[in-house]
Design a protein around this motif. Structure first.
Motif, PDB file in Angstrom:
ATOM      1  N   ILE A 101       0.843  -1.202   0.000  1.00 43.98           N
ATOM      2  CA  ILE A 101       0.000   0.000   0.000  1.00 43.98           C
ATOM      3  C   ILE A 101       0.877   1.251   0.000  1.00 43.98           C
ATOM      4  CG2 ILE A 101      -1.766   1.281   1.276  1.00 43.98           C
ATOM      5  CD1 ILE A 101      -2.638  -1.423   2.466  1.00 43.98           C
ATOM      6  N   TYR A 102       1.929   1.224   0.810  1.00 41.81           N
ATOM      7  CA  TYR A 102       2.831   2.375   0.865  1.00 41.81           C
ATOM      8  C   TYR A 102       3.471   2.636  -0.500  1.00 41.81           C
ATOM      9  CZ  TYR A 102       6.763   5.366   2.012  1.00 41.81           C
ATOM     10  OH  TYR A 102       7.665   6.413   2.020  1.00 41.81           O
ATOM     11  N   LEU A 103       3.955   1.580  -1.127  1.00 39.12           N
ATOM     12  CA  LEU A 103       4.636   1.762  -2.410  1.00 39.12           C
ATOM     13  C   LEU A 103       3.687   2.302  -3.476  1.00 39.12           C
ATOM     14  CD1 LEU A 103       6.893  -1.430  -2.485  1.00 39.12           C
ATOM     15  CD2 LEU A 103       7.574   0.933  -1.986  1.00 39.12           C
ATOM     16  N   GLU A 104       2.412   1.931  -3.391  1.00 39.66           N
ATOM     17  CA  GLU A 104       1.445   2.410  -4.376  1.00 39.66           C
ATOM     18  C   GLU A 104       0.936   3.815  -4.053  1.00 39.66           C
ATOM     19  OE1 GLU A 104      -3.106   1.509  -5.940  1.00 39.66           O
ATOM     20  OE2 GLU A 104      -2.092   0.068  -4.634  1.00 39.66           O
ATOM     21  N   LYS A 105       0.574   4.038  -2.782  1.00 41.10           N
ATOM     22  CA  LYS A 105      -0.124   5.273  -2.413  1.00 41.10           C
ATOM     23  C   LYS A 105       0.804   6.378  -1.918  1.00 41.10           C
ATOM     24  CE  LYS A 105      -4.373   3.411  -2.757  1.00 41.10           C
ATOM     25  NZ  LYS A 105      -5.407   3.884  -3.693  1.00 41.10           N
ATOM     26  N   CYS A 106       1.887   6.004  -1.263  1.00 40.75           N
ATOM     27  CA  CYS A 106       2.700   6.994  -0.542  1.00 40.75           C
ATOM     28  C   CYS A 106       4.040   7.290  -1.202  1.00 40.75           C
ATOM     29  CB  CYS A 106       2.943   6.515   0.894  1.00 40.75           C
ATOM     30  SG  CYS A 106       1.473   5.938   1.747  1.00 40.75           S
ATOM     31  N   ALA A 107       4.660   6.249  -1.748  1.00 38.84           N
ATOM     32  CA  ALA A 107       6.003   6.414  -2.306  1.00 38.84           C
ATOM     33  C   ALA A 107       6.094   7.464  -3.413  1.00 38.84           C
ATOM     34  CB  ALA A 107       6.529   5.064  -2.812  1.00 38.84           C
ATOM     35  N   PRO A 108       5.040   7.670  -4.233  1.00 38.98           N
ATOM     36  CA  PRO A 108       5.165   8.710  -5.263  1.00 38.98           C
ATOM     37  C   PRO A 108       5.550  10.073  -4.707  1.00 38.98           C
ATOM     38  CG  PRO A 108       3.293   7.328  -5.770  1.00 38.98           C
ATOM     39  CD  PRO A 108       3.799   6.895  -4.417  1.00 38.98           C
ATOM     40  N   CYS A 109       5.160  10.372  -3.467  1.00 39.82           N
ATOM     41  CA  CYS A 109       5.579  11.636  -2.843  1.00 39.82           C
ATOM     42  C   CYS A 109       6.690  11.426  -1.817  1.00 39.82           C
ATOM     43  CB  CYS A 109       4.381  12.318  -2.174  1.00 39.82           C
ATOM     44  SG  CYS A 109       3.197  13.035  -3.316  1.00 39.82           S
ATOM     45  N   HIS A 110       6.505  10.438  -0.930  1.00 36.36           N
ATOM     46  CA  HIS A 110       7.432  10.255   0.192  1.00 36.36           C
ATOM     47  C   HIS A 110       8.693   9.492  -0.191  1.00 36.36           C
ATOM     48  CE1 HIS A 110       4.937  11.987   3.378  1.00 36.36           C
ATOM     49  NE2 HIS A 110       3.901  11.424   2.785  1.00 36.36           N
ATOM     50  N   GLY A 111       8.693   8.843  -1.366  1.00 39.36           N
ATOM     51  CA  GLY A 111       9.852   8.057  -1.762  1.00 39.36           C
ATOM     52  C   GLY A 111       9.788   6.655  -1.209  1.00 39.36           C
ATOM     53  N   ASP A 112      10.473   5.723  -1.876  1.00 43.23           N
ATOM     54  CA  ASP A 112      10.420   4.319  -1.463  1.00 43.23           C
ATOM     55  C   ASP A 112      10.912   4.109  -0.041  1.00 43.23           C
ATOM     56  OD1 ASP A 112       9.438   3.768  -3.945  1.00 43.23           O
ATOM     57  OD2 ASP A 112      11.250   2.792  -4.712  1.00 43.23           O
ATOM     58  N   THR A 113      11.856   4.914   0.399  1.00 47.14           N
ATOM     59  CA  THR A 113      12.417   4.745   1.748  1.00 47.14           C
ATOM     60  C   THR A 113      11.959   5.823   2.723  1.00 47.14           C
ATOM     61  OG1 THR A 113      14.404   5.986   1.133  1.00 47.14           O
ATOM     62  CG2 THR A 113      14.453   3.592   0.832  1.00 47.14           C
ATOM     63  N   GLY A 114      11.008   6.669   2.306  1.00 47.57           N
ATOM     64  CA  GLY A 114      10.453   7.668   3.209  1.00 47.57           C
ATOM     65  C   GLY A 114      11.242   8.952   3.335  1.00 47.57           C
ATOM     66  N   ARG A 115      12.176   9.211   2.418  1.00 47.98           N
ATOM     67  CA  ARG A 115      13.029  10.392   2.533  1.00 47.98           C
ATOM     68  C   ARG A 115      12.419  11.651   1.909  1.00 47.98           C
ATOM     69  NH1 ARG A 115      18.076   8.888   4.250  1.00 47.98           N
ATOM     70  NH2 ARG A 115      18.520   6.642   4.147  1.00 47.98           N
ATOM     71  N   GLY A 116      11.181  11.540   1.392  1.00 48.39           N
ATOM     72  CA  GLY A 116      10.537  12.710   0.790  1.00 48.39           C
ATOM     73  C   GLY A 116      11.018  13.011  -0.610  1.00 48.39           C
TER      74      GLY A 116
END
Length: 601
Positions: A57-72
Motif C-alpha cells: 500500500i505504501y509503495l502504491e499510495k505513498c512512495a510517489p511523494c514520500h519516496g520508497d524509503t520515506g526520505r521525501g
C-alpha cells in the motif's frame, strides 16, 4: 426483510455514529483545497497493524511523494504544495505517534498537498502507518535491542511485551494491545525508558546510553506491530540465498522463498509450494515443488516472458497462502528474487475473535412488528487463523431471538460467506490474523407494546450502540446507558451505549412502545379494573363507542408509559403523583362516557 431495508439500516447507523461516506479519490489535490473533517482523537486499531501488509500500500499510495524509503524524494514530491517531510528520519520518528499518522492518512492535509485516503479500509490505514514507522526503525538497532530487552525488560514485561505473569509488581501494560502504545510518540517512549516508573520500573537514564534507550524505544514500538521485532528484522535482513553457485540461465531468474509462522517460527514439515504464471489475467503456467522443513524453497530458471505475472502459493493446515506478485520483466534483471510468505496455525475456536463494535437498530415504524438491523464488526487479534473444522461448517454461528423472521444478511454486498441455519445464520469464511470483517443482518419480530429481548454473540464484545427510531418508545437495560436523542435527517433517534460483554453473555433489554401523547403511570390494579370495565362491561356496542374506546386506549398507553418513565427516574415523584391522578380521572370520565353511550339506547 429485503436488501433495500438492510442497506438503509447500514446507512442509518453510519449517519448516527458519525462515520464518513466520502468517496474522495486518492490523488494529489490542488494546494488550496480545504482539509477533510477531523477524526476524533484517541483512535486506535482494532487489531495489530501489520507492516508487511502495509508495504504494498505504501509503495502504491505513498512512495510517489514520500519516496520508497520515506526520505521525501518521490517522483511527485516536486508537485506538492510544500516540501514532503523525511518520515524515516530519527527526528520525525521521535515526534510522531501512530495515532497521529493514522489521522493524517485518514483526513489528509490539503494545505500540504496530501489527500485523505478514503479508499483504504481502517485496517489498511493502520497497516500502512505501521510500515511507514518501520522505515525509521533500523534493523541493526532492533537486533541490538533484542538482547538488551531480554536482559533488562523481559522479566516484567515478558519477551513478547504482553507482561510477565511472574512479575511481583503491578501487572505491566500489554504492549501488544493496539490501544496501549498507539497514542504515544517515540520521544515519550524514550522518556519512559529514561525516567522509569519507580518503584515498579527503574530509571535507565544513568544505566544505559542515549543510543541504547532509543533502541529500546524502537524495540518497544515494534512489539505493538504484528509479527513483532523479529518480522521487521527478517524483512530488512533477508536470509542468504541458497544458491550453491547455480546462477539463472539467460532470460530467466531464480525465486528463493521462505515460509514463516508467527514469531518467525519454522514450519517443521515439508509443505507443498506452487509457482503460477499469468498472461493477460489467465493462468498459463504452473509448476509444483516442496519446501524444506525450515520453510525454504526455490524455483530455478523461471522464464522471463513479456507481460507475465508470477505468484507463489503454499498450502498450510487447509488454507492457501499467496506471495506478492512478481512482474517477470521487472524482477528478471535481478537474477535472484527473495520471497517471504507468512502462514498461521489454524483454530476453529470463535472465541479467538473479538466483536469490536455492535450496532443494533430498532425500528418501531411497523404497527405489529419490530424491525431489527445489526451491524457487527469483528476482528482476529490472535496469531491463529480462525476457520471451520471442515468445508461447509461455520466459522461462527450467530443466533437470533426466538420468533425472528424475514432474515437477510450480507458482507460487502455479497452473501456467499453466510448461510441460514435453525435459529440464526452461520459465517463460513476463514478470518486471518490481523484482519477484520463487517457483516450486516436484519430480521423482524412480533411486537405490539412490550418486548423483552436478549442478544448474544459467541465472542467478547467491546462496544455496543443501540438505536431506537421510527416511533415513540422507551428502552431499559442494566447493561446500557442512555446517551441522548439525536435528530438524524428529520428522524428522532434514541441512543444507548454499553461496553464489555463476554462471549455468549446476553445483552438484555426491554422495549416499550407508547403513543405520541405525553406518557404517564397509574397502578396496575386500577389499570386492570379500567380495562375490565372497558372490554367486559359492554352489552351492546353503539356507533360512538369506537371514539370512546380510542380515547380510553390512548389514556392507558399514557399510563403504561408513565409507569416506565417513573421507574427509570425520568419523572419526579411529585410530578408522577400529580399526573397519575389527572390521567386516572380522565380515564374514569372516558369509561363512564362509554357506559352512558352504550346503555342510552
Amino acid at each position: 426483510m429485503n436488501k433495500a431495508i438492510l442497506l438503509s439500516f447500514m446507512l442509518f447507523a453510519l449517519l448516527v455514529s458519525g462515520c464518513s461516506l466520502s468517496l474522495a479519490g486518492d490523488v494529489l489535490p490542488p494546494p488550496d483545497i480545504n482539509g477533510a473533517t477531523d477524526v476524533p482523537p484517541g483512535s486506535f486499531p482494532v487489531s495489530l497493524p501489520d507492516p508487511e501488509q502495509g508495504r504494498a500500500i505504501y509503495l502504491e499510495k505513498c512512495a510517489p511523494c514520500h519516496g520508497d524509503t520515506g526520505r521525501g524524494d518521490g517522483n511527485l514530491a516536486s508537485r506538492a504544495a510544500s516540501p514532503v517531510p523525511d518520515i524515516q528520519s530519527r527526528a520525525s520518528w521521535l515526534k510522531a505517534s501512530p495515532s497521529a499518522w493514522y489521522r493524517m492518512v485518514t483526513e489528509g492535509n490539503m494545505a500540504r498537498g496530501m489527500p485523505p485516503f478514503s479508499s483504504l479500509s481502517d485496517q489498511q490505514r493502520w497497516n500502512v502507518v505501521a510500515y511507514a514507522f518501520s522505515l525509521g526503525m533500523d534493523a541493526e538497532a532492533l537486533q541490538s535491542a533484542d538482547a538488551l530487552f531480554k536482559q533488562e525488560c523481559a522479566a516484567c514485561h515478558g519477551e513478547n511485551g504482553r507482561g510477565a505473569s511472574s512479575s511481583e509488581s503491578a501487572s505491566p501494560a500489554d504492549w501488544t494491545n493496539p490501544a496501549v502504545l498507539a497514542g504515544l510518540t517515540g520521544q515519550q517512549l524514550v522518556d519512559a525508558v529514561s525516567a522509569g516508573r519507580p518503584p515498579a520500573m527503574p530509571a535507565y537514564a544513568e544505566k544505559l546510553t542515549q543510543e541504547q534507550r532509543f533502541q529500546l524505544a524502537v524495540y518497544t514500538r515494534a512489539l505493538a506491530f504484528f509479527g513483532g521485532p523479529q518480522q521487521l528484522i527478517a524483512a530488512k535482513f533477508p536470509a542468504p540465498l541458497n544458491s550453491s553457485g547455480n546462477n539463472p540461465q539467460p532470460g530467466s531468474f531464480n525465486i528463493h522463498g521462505s515460509i514463516l509462522l508467527p514469531d518467525s517460527l519454522q514450519p517443521g514439515v515439508r509443505l507443498p509450494v506452487t509457482l503460477h504464471g499469468y498472461d493477460q489475467m489467465e493462468e498459463t503456467f504452473q509448476t509444483a515443488a516442496e519446501s524444506d522443513e525450515d520453510g525454504s524453497f526455490v524455483f530455478r530458471n523461471v522464464e522471463v516472458v513479456s507481460g507475465r505475472i508470477y505468484l507463489v502459493t503454499v498450502e498450510y493446515e487447509g488454507l492457501t497462502y499467496n506471495s506478492e506478485f512478481l512482474a517477470a520483466e521487472e524482477v528478471g534483471p535481478l537474477g535472484d528474487v527473495n520471497l517471504r510468505i507468512s502462514v498461521y496455525p489454524a483454530s476453529s475456536d470463535p472465541g479467538l475473535l473479538t466483536a469490536d463494535r455492535l450496532h443494533v437498530i430498532l425500528d418501531l415504524s411497523s404497527k405489529d412488528q419490530l424491525q431489527v438491523g445489526e451491524i457487527l464488526v469483528f476482528s482476529n487479534r490472535s496469531n491463529r487463523v480462525v476457520l471451520p473444522v471442515q468445508d461447509g461448517q461455520p466459522t461462527l454461528r450467530i443466533r437470533l431471538p426466538d420468533q425472528a423472521a424475514d432474515l437477510a444478511f450480507e458482507e460487502n454486498g455479497a452473501t456467499g460467506n453466510m448461510t441460514p441455519f435453525g435459529g440464526g445464520f452461520a459465517y463460513l469464511a476463514p478470518v486471518e490474523p490481523g484482519s477484520s470483517r463487517q457483516i450486516l443482518f436484519g430480521y423482524s419480530l412480533p411486537f405490539s407494546r412490550r418486548l423483552d429481548l436478549s442478544l448474544a454473540l459467541p465472542m467478547n464484545t467491546e462496544e455496543i450502540v443501540v438505536m431506537v427510531t421510527g416511533g415513540e418508545g422507551r428502552l431499559t437495560s442494566e447493561q446500557l446507558t442512555f446517551s441522548g436523542t439525536r435528530n438524524i435527517q428529520g428522524t428522532q433517534v434514541q441512543i444507548y451505549t454499553g461496553r464489555g460483554l463476554s462471549a455468549n453473555q446476553p445483552l438484555a433489554f426491554t422495549l416499550v412502545r407508547f403513543s405520541l401523547v405525553p406518557v404517564f403511570l397509574i397502578g396496575g390494579a386500577i389499570l386492570m379494573a379500567a380495562a375490565g370495565m372497558m372490554f367486559f362491561g359492554r352489552k351492546k356496542p353503539a356507533p360512538a363507542a369506537s371514539d370512546v374506546e380510542g380515547e380510553s386506549v390512548r389514556l392507558m398507553d399514557a399510563i403504561i408509559a408513565l409507569d416506565d418513565q417513573h421507574r427509570i427516574g425520568e419523572v419526579s415523584d411529585s410530578a408522577y403523583q400529580k399526573r397519575r391522578q389527572e390521567l386516572l380521572e380522565a380515564l374514569r370520565v372516558s369509561l363512564r362516557s362509554g357506559d352512558g353511550t352504550r346503555h342510552s339506547g
